[in-house]
Design an enzyme around this catalytic site. Structure first.
Site, PDB file in Angstrom:
ATOM      1  N   TYR A 154      42.246  29.009  46.850  1.00  0.00           N
ATOM      2  CA  TYR A 154      42.331  30.116  45.906  1.00  0.00           C
ATOM      3  C   TYR A 154      43.446  29.917  44.870  1.00  0.00           C
ATOM      4  CZ  TYR A 154      39.563  34.195  47.615  1.00  0.00           C
ATOM      5  OH  TYR A 154      38.588  35.095  47.929  1.00  0.00           O
ATOM      6  N   GLU A 155      43.200  30.422  43.662  1.00  0.00           N
ATOM      7  CA  GLU A 155      44.225  30.563  42.615  1.00  0.00           C
ATOM      8  C   GLU A 155      45.022  29.274  42.387  1.00  0.00           C
ATOM      9  OE1 GLU A 155      43.444  33.093  41.352  1.00  0.00           O
ATOM     10  OE2 GLU A 155      42.647  34.311  42.969  1.00  0.00           O
ATOM     11  N   GLY A 156      44.339  28.151  42.401  1.00  0.00           N
ATOM     12  CA  GLY A 156      44.996  26.864  42.257  1.00  0.00           C
ATOM     13  C   GLY A 156      45.210  26.247  43.625  1.00  0.00           C
TER      14      GLY A 156
END
Length: 598
Positions: free
Chosen positions: A446-448
């Site tokens: 997630y998110e990078g």
């Protein structure tokens, strides 16, 4: 897959209220020195997290297995249906005001600190991570628009997001590009009325379509026709699912649709969508070609929250493992407490205790560190003067990738350990521990992805400023060590903590020297470096928590003795990993780059 015929008490989640109270009040004292302390006194905070715990236990946790079994469906083109009970739970959630918890008062919010909001989001994620991701994404969208939107955009959209009447998403990833956003192709063509026509496809969009709300506010990265190539030419646009009149009324449907749902390893009940923008009407947020910076306001908020989500999942799996270990009888312990029975509870076996203590030490350590990071975010925005706010912002930039990556890596490790405690029963769907492991596996992505977080930490937050931010953090740690230098009772914690800071400082110097001659060093050692930095952060927190526990050693409250014992386990059994991490960092890139894969 099947659900239990009758509810199993082990399948339900109970919020760790006492530990959250310990962290928020006794460790961090989040109510003191805050510009928002008037609405965040300890009694108010306790009432909020207790109410969150009740909602999580009674409403969200019973839906967790149902959501995993049913998943989201798309019965007709572009229409997404969430599992049974999910929509009604969201209705109760928004009506109770939970969506407005950390929103600004001018938008109808309650204005509570990020630290309190994080505690609540940990509780909700522990009870039902797939469900909690929907309002979590809306919170991130609210944060981005509040920081970057025009006055008109904030007035039109933020009250609706704060009330939960509308939801939000962020749309970055495309089929051909994930982290490398410089490759994105979604186009934004100016319209005569000042809006833009957005055309392109975005994938892996959490909550891109669902049945919770009548409108969804998509924040979309796209390119203007005359923008430069790469990340310098990215702008941010607000693209509502349903167009909105200037008075805030819903108008006609916009040209944005869900093309498909992903079939995933976990979080089945969260709609992960492919979103098609076919000349959809969008509105520029902030300045042209400054979209990436604007989106990172949202990303950094989301990175802290997914780190907190990881802690919630670890806690939920640990609760099940602990309950099982107390009840399950197998084998004989050398110091068995129940010799009149044919077997002993497995919690009396040393290896089971090792697994449980590993989970407990990592959960409570990351909880404390993540809450401190959220407190930094509060200070960054509400500190008493500009110097304090700047100092908090620099520290926040340093620790955000650590919270996100270290917590999420540990979530996979700890939920796997919880399954191991249950043995074969952990692999069975009915006991729901395997669901926690499957759900947890998304968080390092997630998110990078966590490798990107590690390179961000080392390549952007540590090396470019010659370790200035890192030294700001280590100065705070050393201040605690120095303040307790004459306390012999604490030496068992402060001495290894001091050594750990030396290991981190020496590793930083080692990498800095190697990087001057070897372009592969950064990528080769970043993951080890982030984990090393994470251990230093946890060691600092455990030393502080042990200090509080020792001061209150005579208390009848068992949390204080528990903190001291768990701190001893962490320092003796888990912190020594830093030595192997330092050795791996010193080895540089040679062992990684030598092999020719053909």
């Amino acid at each position: 897959m099947r659900l239990p015929a009758h509810p199993n008490p082990m399948n339900y989640y109970h919020a760790p209220l006492r530990d959250l109270q310990f962290v928020l009040h006794e460790l961090l004292d989040v109510s003191t020195g805050s510009a928002i302390a008037e609405i965040a006194d300890p009694d108010t905070i306790n009432q909020v997290i207790e109410a969150a715990g009740q909602f999580a236990t009674e409403i969200l946790a019973p839906l967790n297995g149902i959501g995993d079994l049913q998943g989201c469906t798309m019965p007709s083109s572009g229409v997404v249906t969430t599992p049974d009970g999910f929509k009604n739970a969201y209705k109760q959630f928004s009506e109770a005001g939970w969506t407005a918890l950390a929103c600004q008062a001018e938008h109808g919010g309650q204005g509570l600190p990020n630290a309190v909001n994080a505690a609540v989001m940990e509780i909700f994620a522990g009870a039902n991570m797939a469900w909690a991701a929907y309002p979590g994404m809306s919170q991130a969208a609210y944060t981005c628009l509040a920081a970057n939107g025009s006055d008109a955009q904030r007035a039109l959209y933020l009250p609706k997001l704060a009330s939960g009447e509308w939801a939000g998403t962020m749309c970055l990833t495309e089929p051909h590009c994930g982290t490398d956003l410089g490759l994105l192709r979604t186009r934004a063509v100016p319209n005569a009325d000042g809006s833009f026509g957005i055309t392109g496809t975005k994938i892996f969009i959490s909550g891109g379509e669902h049945d919770f709300t009548d409108n969804i506010v998509h924040l979309v990265l796209a390119r203007l026709p005359d923008s430069p190539p790469g990340v310098r030419g990215i702008s941010l646009f607000l693209v509502p699912k349903v167009l909105v009149s200037p008075e805030g009324d819903l108008a006609e449907r916009n040209a944005v649709t869900c093309g498909s749902l992903e079939h995933k390893m976990g979080i089945h009940a969260n709609a992960t969508c492919t979103m098609n923008f076919d000349g959809a009407t969008g509105y520029l947020v902030g300045e042209p070609d400054k979209g990436l910076a604007a989106m990172f306001v949202m990303m950094n908020h989301a990175r802290l929250l997914v780190g907190v989500n990881a802690i919630g999942l670890m806690e939920a799996a640990y609760q099940k493992a602990l309950g099982y270990a107390k009840d399950r009888t197998q084998g004989r312990s050398p110091t068995a407490s129940a010799r009149n029975s044919p077997a002993d509870p497995i919690i009396e076996h040393a290896d089971v205790r090792r697994m449980l203590l590993t989970q407990k030490a990592y959960i409570e350590g990351t909880r404390a560190f993540a809450q401190w990071a959220c407190q930094l975010a509060d200070t960054q925005h509400f500190g008493n003067d500009s110097e304090i706010r700047h100092h908090a912002a620099e520290l926040s930039a340093l620790v955000t990738p650590i919270v996100k990556a270290f917590s999420s890596d540990l979530a996979v490790e700890c939920t796997s350990l919880a399954m191991q405690v249950l043995g074969g029963h952990g692999y069975i769907v009915d006991n729901q521990v395997e669901q926690h492991l499957r759900d947890a596996r998304i968080i390092p992505l997630y998110e990078g992805a966590n490798g990107i977080q590690a390179m961000d930490l080392l390549g952007r937050k540590v090396l470019p400023d010659q370790g200035t931010r890192l030294e700001m953090f280590l100065a705070i740690v050393n201040e605690f060590i120095g303040a307790n230098a004459d306390n012999p009772v604490l030496r068992e914690f402060t001495a290894p903590l001091s050594s750990a800071t030396d290991v981190l400082r020496n590793a930083t110097h080692e990498v800095s020297m190697q990087a001057k001659a070897d372009p592969h060093v950064l990528g080769s050692v970043a993951a080890s470096y982030l984990r090393l930095a994470g251990h230093v952060g946890l060691a600092w927190m455990w030393a502080r928590m042990a200090a509080i526990g020792l001061v209150n050693a005579a208390s009848a409250d068992p949390i204080y003795a528990s903190k001291v014992a768990t701190a001893r386990f962490y320092f003796k059994k888990l912190l020594p990993e830093i030595q192997s991490l330092a050795a791996a960092i010193a080895a540089g890139s040679g062992p990684i780059m030598e092999l020719d894969f053909g």
